[in-house]
Design an enzyme around this catalytic site. Structure first.
Site, PDB file in Angstrom:
ATOM      1  CB  ILE A 223     -10.461 -22.650  -0.635  1.00  0.00           C
ATOM      2  CG1 ILE A 223     -10.516 -21.745  -1.874  1.00  0.00           C
ATOM      3  CG2 ILE A 223     -11.482 -22.210   0.415  1.00  0.00           C
ATOM      4  CD1 ILE A 223     -11.885 -21.660  -2.539  1.00  0.00           C
TER       5      ILE A 223
ATOM      6  CG  ASN B 245      11.810  -2.809   8.777  1.00  0.00           C
ATOM      7  OD1 ASN B 245      11.038  -3.069   7.856  1.00  0.00           O
ATOM      8  ND2 ASN B 245      11.584  -3.197  10.020  1.00  0.00           N
TER       9      ASN B 245
ATOM     10  NE  ARG C 268     -11.273 -12.825   5.716  1.00  0.00           N
ATOM     11  CZ  ARG C 268     -11.928 -13.684   6.509  1.00  0.00           C
ATOM     12  NH1 ARG C 268     -13.233 -13.619   6.624  1.00  0.00           N
ATOM     13  NH2 ARG C 268     -11.275 -14.603   7.189  1.00  0.00           N
TER      14      ARG C 268
ATOM     15  CB  ILE D 267      -0.963   0.006   1.215  1.00  0.00           C
ATOM     16  CG1 ILE D 267      -1.836  -1.253   1.224  1.00  0.00           C
ATOM     17  CG2 ILE D 267      -1.844   1.258   1.192  1.00  0.00           C
ATOM     18  CD1 ILE D 267      -2.712  -1.411   2.477  1.00  0.00           C
TER      19      ILE D 267
ATOM     20  CD  GLN E 110       4.208  -9.135  11.679  1.00  0.00           C
ATOM     21  OE1 GLN E 110       4.260  -9.645  10.548  1.00  0.00           O
ATOM     22  NE2 GLN E 110       3.171  -9.280  12.451  1.00  0.00           N
TER      23      GLN E 110
ATOM     24  CB  VAL F 127      -7.186 -14.350  -1.031  1.00  0.00           C
ATOM     25  CG1 VAL F 127      -8.365 -13.463  -1.234  1.00  0.00           C
ATOM     26  CG2 VAL F 127      -7.516 -15.769  -1.350  1.00  0.00           C
TER      27      VAL F 127
ATOM     28  N   GLY G  17      -8.239 -19.467  13.998  1.00  0.00           N
ATOM     29  CA  GLY G  17      -8.361 -18.028  14.248  1.00  0.00           C
ATOM     30  C   GLY G  17      -8.905 -17.235  13.067  1.00  0.00           C
ATOM     31  CD  GLU G  18      -9.116 -17.972   7.070  1.00  0.00           C
ATOM     32  OE1 GLU G  18      -9.751 -17.320   6.244  1.00  0.00           O
ATOM     33  OE2 GLU G  18      -8.671 -19.108   6.877  1.00  0.00           O
TER      34      GLU G  18
ATOM     35  CE1 TYR H 244      -1.138  -6.403  11.080  1.00  0.00           C
ATOM     36  CE2 TYR H 244      -3.472  -6.967  11.118  1.00  0.00           C
ATOM     37  CZ  TYR H 244      -2.422  -6.238  10.590  1.00  0.00           C
ATOM     38  OH  TYR H 244      -2.662  -5.345   9.561  1.00  0.00           O
TER      39      TYR H 244
HETATM   40  N1  LIG Z   1      -3.145  -5.200   3.070  1.00  0.00           N
HETATM   41  C1  LIG Z   1      -4.240  -5.174   3.783  1.00  0.00           C
HETATM   42  O1  LIG Z   1      -5.247  -5.807   3.433  1.00  0.00           O
HETATM   43  C2  LIG Z   1      -4.313  -4.342   5.048  1.00  0.00           C
HETATM   44  C3  LIG Z   1      -5.519  -4.317   5.759  1.00  0.00           C
HETATM   45  C4  LIG Z   1      -5.596  -3.556   6.925  1.00  0.00           C
HETATM   46  C5  LIG Z   1      -4.494  -2.828   7.358  1.00  0.00           C
HETATM   47  N2  LIG Z   1      -3.330  -2.894   6.659  1.00  0.00           N
HETATM   48  C6  LIG Z   1      -2.197  -2.112   7.156  1.00  0.00           C
HETATM   49  O2  LIG Z   1      -1.735  -1.267   6.122  1.00  0.00           O
HETATM   50  C7  LIG Z   1      -0.326  -1.063   6.254  1.00  0.00           C
HETATM   51  C8  LIG Z   1       0.377  -1.443   4.955  1.00  0.00           C
HETATM   52  O3  LIG Z   1       0.094  -2.807   4.697  1.00  0.00           O
HETATM   53  P1  LIG Z   1       0.624  -3.572   3.395  1.00  0.00           P
HETATM   54  O4  LIG Z   1      -0.419  -4.537   3.008  1.00  0.00           O
HETATM   55  O5  LIG Z   1       1.153  -2.601   2.424  1.00  0.00           O
HETATM   56  O6  LIG Z   1       1.813  -4.413   4.046  1.00  0.00           O
HETATM   57  P2  LIG Z   1       3.346  -4.489   3.663  1.00  0.00           P
HETATM   58  O7  LIG Z   1       3.920  -5.574   4.512  1.00  0.00           O
HETATM   59  O8  LIG Z   1       3.522  -4.587   2.187  1.00  0.00           O
HETATM   60  O9  LIG Z   1       3.876  -3.063   4.147  1.00  0.00           O
HETATM   61  C9  LIG Z   1       4.390  -2.793   5.420  1.00  0.00           C
HETATM   62  C10 LIG Z   1       5.746  -2.143   5.215  1.00  0.00           C
HETATM   63  O10 LIG Z   1       6.268  -1.727   6.481  1.00  0.00           O
HETATM   64  C11 LIG Z   1       7.665  -2.046   6.510  1.00  0.00           C
HETATM   65  N3  LIG Z   1       8.063  -2.092   7.928  1.00  0.00           N
HETATM   66  C12 LIG Z   1       7.632  -2.974   8.883  1.00  0.00           C
HETATM   67  N4  LIG Z   1       8.129  -2.629  10.093  1.00  0.00           N
HETATM   68  C13 LIG Z   1       8.886  -1.516   9.900  1.00  0.00           C
HETATM   69  C14 LIG Z   1       9.660  -0.687  10.760  1.00  0.00           C
HETATM   70  N5  LIG Z   1       9.723  -0.922  12.081  1.00  0.00           N
HETATM   71  N6  LIG Z   1      10.309   0.359  10.213  1.00  0.00           N
HETATM   72  C15 LIG Z   1      10.240   0.637   8.887  1.00  0.00           C
HETATM   73  N7  LIG Z   1       9.509  -0.111   8.026  1.00  0.00           N
HETATM   74  C16 LIG Z   1       8.846  -1.165   8.533  1.00  0.00           C
HETATM   75  C17 LIG Z   1       7.767  -3.337   5.733  1.00  0.00           C
HETATM   76  O11 LIG Z   1       9.046  -3.643   5.254  1.00  0.00           O
HETATM   77  C18 LIG Z   1       6.776  -3.073   4.599  1.00  0.00           C
HETATM   78  O12 LIG Z   1       7.389  -2.429   3.509  1.00  0.00           O
HETATM   79  C19 LIG Z   1       0.094  -1.905   7.445  1.00  0.00           C
HETATM   80  O13 LIG Z   1       0.076  -1.082   8.596  1.00  0.00           O
HETATM   81  C20 LIG Z   1      -0.990  -2.947   7.545  1.00  0.00           C
HETATM   82  O14 LIG Z   1      -1.108  -3.455   8.857  1.00  0.00           O
HETATM   83  C21 LIG Z   1      -3.213  -3.628   5.521  1.00  0.00           C
END
Ligand SMILES: NC(=O)c1ccc[n+]([C@@H]2O[C@H](COP(=O)([O-])OP(=O)(O)OC[C@H]3O[C@@H](n4cnc5c(N)ncnc54)[C@H](O)[C@@H]3O)[C@@H](O)[C@H]2O)c1
Length: 307
Positions: free
Chosen positions: A203, A32, A211, A12, A77, A187, A270-271, A144
């Protein structure tokens, strides 16, 4: 405008960076590479990428020097499975470092903190479908989810009576180009990749779990719109449309003109059974609505995956 993006090399985050650069902003990005990839940021623009934890001493002092107006905090994470295997790691990146970041921003000129929370986990197995922002009838089922929910509360309490306002967006299941097709979540990418390679998608459970799949560009527009509003915001960002995993697999099978049926394996612990978010509040307060339906979005993923 000077803007911080944490997690900018992630799925994202990289789309957000791309949009902000197009709008002419100056960005300081932290990643990171826990799950992020350098190839997600292969575009030009006015940005600096810092390859470090956003919560390290060096990063926090860079943030102070940069003096941002807005911080988009997306780093996390991001795997539910990893959080179950290693809760300490999850809490380090998803609670402890964010507290350091908030502390730094509160003592700066920064005006807005935008956080990507998780509408698919903070409400646990929701009692009410579609789920509204105030539905706290159940607890998260994973470390999480616990960390995301806790950080929401921490943001609210730490920013109280400060110059920093927050936009906490509870995202549903986001999908789109750059989402890892070999990961454990995502997915749409995973199934599309399977069909593309002539393989059967897997699946877990009977596939009737539902979802709320939202396309990444719709999330980016919500994030950016929310950053321009001075008030504190706590909003669900989803489509409000419930789709079962079986329905999703069927649509993708048709799109890829495949005759392969999914393989069914034991349900994962847990799903959630059902998850769909009520987005009424976001529609109203952000003047926002999703622009992509699932077929449009799936086509974008397919075009991205296709060599
Ligand atoms: N993808 C989804 O469906 C979804 C849904 C709800 C919330 N989110 C949230 O959206 C955000 C982005 O999600 P995403 O799907 O792009 O995941 P992603 O894993 O692709 O992105 C997370 C990024 O954060 C970086 N990162 C992790 N810990 C770090 C730290 N301490 N310092 C610097 N960088 C760090 C990772 O390397 C990664 O690039 C996250 O907070 C995630 O929890 C995502």
């Amino acid at each position: 405008m000077k803007i911080i993006v944490t997690g900018g090399a992630g799925f994202i985050g990289s789309h957000l960076v791309e949009s902000l650069l197009k709008d002419g902003h100056e960005l300081l990005i932290f990643d990171n590479f826990l799950t992020g990839k350098k190839e997600n940021l292969l575009f030009d623009g006015n940005f600096r990428l810092v390859e470090d934890n956003f919560g390290s001493k060096d990063s926090l002092s860079l943030i102070e020097d940069f003096d941002p107006e807005v911080c988009f905090h997306l780093a996390a994470q991001s795997s539910v499975v990893v959080s179950v295997q290693d809760p300490r790691l999850d809490f380090e990146h998803n609670i402890l470092q964010p507290v350091q970041l908030l502390n730094t921003l509160i003592n700066s000129n920064c005006k807005k903190f935008v956080f990507t929370s998780s509408g698919g986990t903070i409400f646990g197995e929701p009692k009410n479908i579609p789920t509204t922002e105030s539905d706290y009838s159940n607890e998260p089922a994973s470390p999480y989810g616990v960390a995301k929910k806790k950080l929401n509360e921490i943001i609210k309490i730490m920013t109280l009576n400060t110059n920093l306002s927050y936009s906490i967006l509870n995202l549903s299941n986001v999908y789109g180009p750059r989402q890892d097709p070999n990961g454990e979540a995502g997915v749409v990418s995973i199934f599309s990749n399977k069909y593309l390679n002539g393989e059967r998608p897997v699946i877990y459970g009977n596939g009737e779990q539902t979802r709320d799949y939202i396309f990444v560009q719709d999330v980016i527009s919500a994030l950016i719109k929310s950053s321009k509003i001075d008030d504190d915001l706590f909003l669900n960002i989803g489509t409000g449309i419930e789709t079962s995993v079986n329905e999703l697999a069927e649509s993708l099978k048709t799109q890829f003109s495949s005759n392969l049926n999914p393989v069914y394996q034991d349900a994962r612990e847990g799903e959630l059974q059902r998850s769909v978010l009520d987005n009424t509040k976001a529609r109203k307060l952000l003047n926002w609505e999703p622009q992509y339906d699932l077929n449009d979005g799936m086509l974008e993923v397919r075009n991205w995956l296709k060599p």
